[in-house]
Write a protein that holds these residues in place. Sequence first.
Motif, PDB file in Angstrom:
ATOM      1  N   ARG A  26       1.037  -1.260  -0.029  1.00 18.91           N
ATOM      2  CA  ARG A  26       0.088   0.000   0.205  1.00 18.91           C
ATOM      3  C   ARG A  26       1.085   1.368   0.222  1.00 18.91           C
ATOM      4  N   TYR A  29       2.395   1.662  -3.471  1.00 23.76           N
ATOM      5  CA  TYR A  29       1.539   2.234  -4.511  1.00 23.76           C
ATOM      6  C   TYR A  29       1.315   3.646  -4.179  1.00 23.76           C
ATOM      7  N   ALA A  33       2.018   7.107  -6.774  1.00 22.57           N
ATOM      8  CA  ALA A  33       0.926   7.545  -7.374  1.00 22.57           C
ATOM      9  C   ALA A  33       0.731   9.262  -7.740  1.00 22.57           C
ATOM     10  N   TRP A  38      -1.885   8.711 -10.585  1.00 23.81           N
ATOM     11  CA  TRP A  38      -2.771   7.802 -10.264  1.00 23.81           C
ATOM     12  C   TRP A  38      -3.571   8.722  -9.216  1.00 23.81           C
TER      13      TRP A  38
END
Length: 64
Positions: A26, A29, A33, A38
Amino acid sequence: AVAERRRADGSDRLEREGRDFHASVRAAYRSLAPARGWVVVDADADVDTVAGRVRDAVAPLLAG
């Protein structure tokens, strides 16, 4: 193949990993981002609220 890697309870290898593993993924990512463009959507709410957040995040991308 895939069915063979699942356990009787339906879990696969990734689902069986511990909290530390999932927290690490987590975090990785989330750190990627901003640079990748993202959108991170807070999914800690009821389904309708989360769906609205997703629509709000996607709408500008569809508009132009």
